[in-house]
Motif scaffolding. Structure first.
Motif, PDB file in Angstrom:
ATOM      1  N   SER A   1      38.417  31.658  36.987  1.00  0.00           N
ATOM      2  CA  SER A   1      39.526  30.978  37.666  1.00  0.00           C
ATOM      3  C   SER A   1      39.028  29.822  38.532  1.00  0.00           C
ATOM      4  CB  SER A   1      40.281  31.971  38.544  1.00  0.00           C
ATOM      5  OG  SER A   1      39.497  32.330  39.671  1.00  0.00           O
ATOM      6  N   GLY A   2      39.980  28.993  38.995  1.00  0.00           N
ATOM      7  CA  GLY A   2      39.623  27.872  39.860  1.00  0.00           C
ATOM      8  C   GLY A   2      38.957  28.314  41.144  1.00  0.00           C
ATOM      9  N   GLY A   3      39.475  29.368  41.757  1.00  0.00           N
ATOM     10  CA  GLY A   3      38.860  29.877  42.973  1.00  0.00           C
ATOM     11  C   GLY A   3      37.454  30.403  42.727  1.00  0.00           C
ATOM     12  N   GLN A   4      37.261  31.065  41.584  1.00  0.00           N
ATOM     13  CA  GLN A   4      35.925  31.559  41.241  1.00  0.00           C
ATOM     14  C   GLN A   4      34.972  30.405  40.951  1.00  0.00           C
ATOM     15  OE1 GLN A   4      37.263  34.073  38.030  1.00  0.00           O
ATOM     16  NE2 GLN A   4      37.012  35.944  39.242  1.00  0.00           N
TER      17      GLN A   4
ATOM     18  N   THR B   1      39.127  22.767  49.186  1.00  0.00           N
ATOM     19  CA  THR B   1      40.246  23.637  48.809  1.00  0.00           C
ATOM     20  C   THR B   1      41.422  22.839  48.261  1.00  0.00           C
ATOM     21  OG1 THR B   1      41.213  23.560  51.042  1.00  0.00           O
ATOM     22  CG2 THR B   1      39.592  25.295  50.608  1.00  0.00           C
ATOM     23  N   GLY B   2      41.222  21.551  48.053  1.00  0.00           N
ATOM     24  CA  GLY B   2      42.334  20.673  47.687  1.00  0.00           C
ATOM     25  C   GLY B   2      42.982  20.976  46.356  1.00  0.00           C
ATOM     26  N   ASN B   3      42.223  21.558  45.422  1.00  0.00           N
ATOM     27  CA  ASN B   3      42.760  21.851  44.088  1.00  0.00           C
ATOM     28  C   ASN B   3      43.184  23.305  43.919  1.00  0.00           C
ATOM     29  OD1 ASN B   3      42.709  19.352  42.827  1.00  0.00           O
ATOM     30  ND2 ASN B   3      40.575  19.559  42.189  1.00  0.00           N
ATOM     31  N   LEU B   4      43.198  24.066  45.020  1.00  0.00           N
ATOM     32  CA  LEU B   4      43.445  25.501  44.926  1.00  0.00           C
ATOM     33  C   LEU B   4      44.806  25.862  45.508  1.00  0.00           C
ATOM     34  CD1 LEU B   4      39.940  26.768  46.139  1.00  0.00           C
ATOM     35  CD2 LEU B   4      40.693  26.391  43.769  1.00  0.00           C
ATOM     36  N   ASP B   5      45.368  26.969  45.007  1.00  0.00           N
ATOM     37  CA  ASP B   5      46.584  27.494  45.624  1.00  0.00           C
ATOM     38  C   ASP B   5      46.243  28.045  47.004  1.00  0.00           C
ATOM     39  OD1 ASP B   5      46.174  30.618  45.488  1.00  0.00           O
ATOM     40  OD2 ASP B   5      45.575  29.869  43.531  1.00  0.00           O
ATOM     41  N   SER B   6      47.255  28.339  47.795  1.00  0.00           N
ATOM     42  CA  SER B   6      47.033  28.687  49.202  1.00  0.00           C
ATOM     43  C   SER B   6      46.189  29.946  49.370  1.00  0.00           C
ATOM     44  CB  SER B   6      48.368  28.847  49.922  1.00  0.00           C
ATOM     45  OG  SER B   6      49.165  29.851  49.317  1.00  0.00           O
TER      46      SER B   6
ATOM     47  N   ASP C   1      42.455  29.808  51.066  1.00  0.00           N
ATOM     48  CA  ASP C   1      42.107  30.599  52.242  1.00  0.00           C
ATOM     49  C   ASP C   1      40.851  31.426  51.987  1.00  0.00           C
ATOM     50  OD1 ASP C   1      43.060  31.521  54.993  1.00  0.00           O
ATOM     51  OD2 ASP C   1      42.815  33.432  53.949  1.00  0.00           O
ATOM     52  N   ALA C   2      40.743  31.989  50.777  1.00  0.00           N
ATOM     53  CA  ALA C   2      39.571  32.805  50.441  1.00  0.00           C
ATOM     54  C   ALA C   2      38.296  31.962  50.422  1.00  0.00           C
ATOM     55  CB  ALA C   2      39.786  33.492  49.090  1.00  0.00           C
ATOM     56  N   VAL C   3      38.377  30.754  49.850  1.00  0.00           N
ATOM     57  CA  VAL C   3      37.213  29.871  49.793  1.00  0.00           C
ATOM     58  C   VAL C   3      36.823  29.421  51.196  1.00  0.00           C
ATOM     59  CG1 VAL C   3      36.460  27.554  49.082  1.00  0.00           C
ATOM     60  CG2 VAL C   3      37.522  29.098  47.422  1.00  0.00           C
ATOM     61  N   PHE C   4      37.805  29.083  52.018  1.00  0.00           N
ATOM     62  CA  PHE C   4      37.516  28.691  53.397  1.00  0.00           C
ATOM     63  C   PHE C   4      36.833  29.831  54.144  1.00  0.00           C
ATOM     64  CE2 PHE C   4      38.406  28.419  57.899  1.00  0.00           C
ATOM     65  CZ  PHE C   4      38.104  27.099  58.194  1.00  0.00           C
ATOM     66  N   GLU C   5      37.356  31.038  54.021  1.00  0.00           N
ATOM     67  CA  GLU C   5      36.774  32.180  54.721  1.00  0.00           C
ATOM     68  C   GLU C   5      35.364  32.479  54.226  1.00  0.00           C
ATOM     69  OE1 GLU C   5      37.558  33.866  57.390  1.00  0.00           O
ATOM     70  OE2 GLU C   5      39.229  32.472  57.641  1.00  0.00           O
ATOM     71  N   LEU C   6      35.102  32.236  52.935  1.00  0.00           N
ATOM     72  CA  LEU C   6      33.751  32.419  52.414  1.00  0.00           C
ATOM     73  C   LEU C   6      32.793  31.432  53.079  1.00  0.00           C
ATOM     74  CD1 LEU C   6      31.627  33.504  50.429  1.00  0.00           C
ATOM     75  CD2 LEU C   6      32.501  31.863  48.743  1.00  0.00           C
ATOM     76  N   MET C   7      33.190  30.177  53.173  1.00  0.00           N
ATOM     77  CA  MET C   7      32.332  29.186  53.827  1.00  0.00           C
ATOM     78  C   MET C   7      32.114  29.545  55.295  1.00  0.00           C
ATOM     79  SD  MET C   7      33.433  25.522  52.124  1.00  0.00           S
ATOM     80  CE  MET C   7      35.141  25.610  52.681  1.00  0.00           C
ATOM     81  N   ARG C   8      33.170  30.019  55.953  1.00  0.00           N
ATOM     82  CA  ARG C   8      33.051  30.410  57.356  1.00  0.00           C
ATOM     83  C   ARG C   8      32.082  31.588  57.515  1.00  0.00           C
ATOM     84  NH1 ARG C   8      32.613  28.610  62.187  1.00  0.00           N
ATOM     85  NH2 ARG C   8      34.447  28.540  63.503  1.00  0.00           N
ATOM     86  N   ARG C   9      32.141  32.535  56.588  1.00  0.00           N
ATOM     87  CA  ARG C   9      31.241  33.693  56.661  1.00  0.00           C
ATOM     88  C   ARG C   9      29.792  33.265  56.433  1.00  0.00           C
ATOM     89  NH1 ARG C   9      29.654  37.448  52.686  1.00  0.00           N
ATOM     90  NH2 ARG C   9      31.230  36.681  51.230  1.00  0.00           N
TER      91      ARG C   9
END
Length: 235
Positions: free
Chosen positions: A148-151, A174-179, A183-191
């Motif tokens: 998937s795009g998120g993956q 995250t511009g090409n991803l659904d909300s 959020d999951a990608v952002f939280e991964l980067m934050r972690r």
């Protein structure tokens, strides 16, 4: 706290010496400290992309000085710039730019292979560790087009970390991803930022995400705005 990057008086002009010469960055002073998670915001045409390209050593300033991990990059030749960029900086873009014919694992290995010139077992282990870190071990051998795009963006983040850079530059990641995926990608980067101490500079138009960063740097008309935009997650 040491600076991962420091910009002093950075200016950038195009068509230098021609009647159409245009200065797009005007005396930028900016520092990003070790372990910081910073959002870079501003309207279209404000100079964000130009600034990111200079910080990422993809372009050179017309004047001013850029320090990466304390090293003055002003006098470095092209080969030294390429080496420093490959080892000190990871990149995550709005579009993941994975190699579609490669598996997730092979995509993560690629930066290490380009740096060392030949494969070895340490690269394989490093790629497996990073895929596990971003939660994609079971998709290790899937082609990039079959996830998937998120993956795919998670694979791109793992690839950005392959050389253990001190800084990751993320341009609308995250511009090409659904909300939900965004959020999951952002939280991964934050972690990753919190657990590994990797510094992040993220270009985003999403104020909700930006306000979850340590601080927000705003670029307006090629200058750093003096406006302080409050964040919700400042440490």
């Amino acid at each position: 706290m040491a600076d991962v990057i420091r910009l002093e008086g950075i200016c950038k002009s195009y068509n230098v010496g021609l009647p159409t010469e245009t200065e797009v960055l005007h005396g930028i002073d900016l520092a990003l400290h070790e372990g910081e998670f910073v959002a870079l915001m501003g309207p279209s045409g404000s100079g964000k992309s130009t600034l990111l390209n200079i910080v990422g050593l993809l372009d050179r300033p017309t004047s001013g000085t850029l320090f990466i991990n304390g090293e003055d990059t002003t006098e470095l030749g092209d080969a030294a710039i390429t080496t420093l960029r490959g080892r000190a900086i990871g990149f995550v873009f709005q579009y993941h730019y994975l190699i579609s014919a490669f598996t997730a694992h092979e995509n993560v290995v690629m930066p290490m292979l380009l740096d060392r010139g030949h494969p070895d077992a340490a690269m394989e282990r490093r790629a497996d560790e990073l895929l596990d870190w971003v939660g994609l071990s079971r998709w290790r051998d899937h082609k990039a087009t079959n996830i998937s795009g998120g993956q795919q963006q998670r694979v791109a983040i793992a690839r950005a970390l392959a050389m253990d850079p001190s800084l990751v530059l993320a341009d609308e990641p995250t511009g090409n991803l659904d909300s939900v995926s965004a959020d999951a990608v952002f939280e991964l980067m934050r972690r990753i930022n919190r657990d590994r101490g990797t510094s992040f500079l993220i270009v985003t138009h999403n104020l909700d995400l930006a306000q979850r960063c340590d601080r927000i740097v705003e670029v307006v008309d090629g200058r750093i705005s003096g406006r302080v935009i409050p964040t919700l997650d400042a440490r």
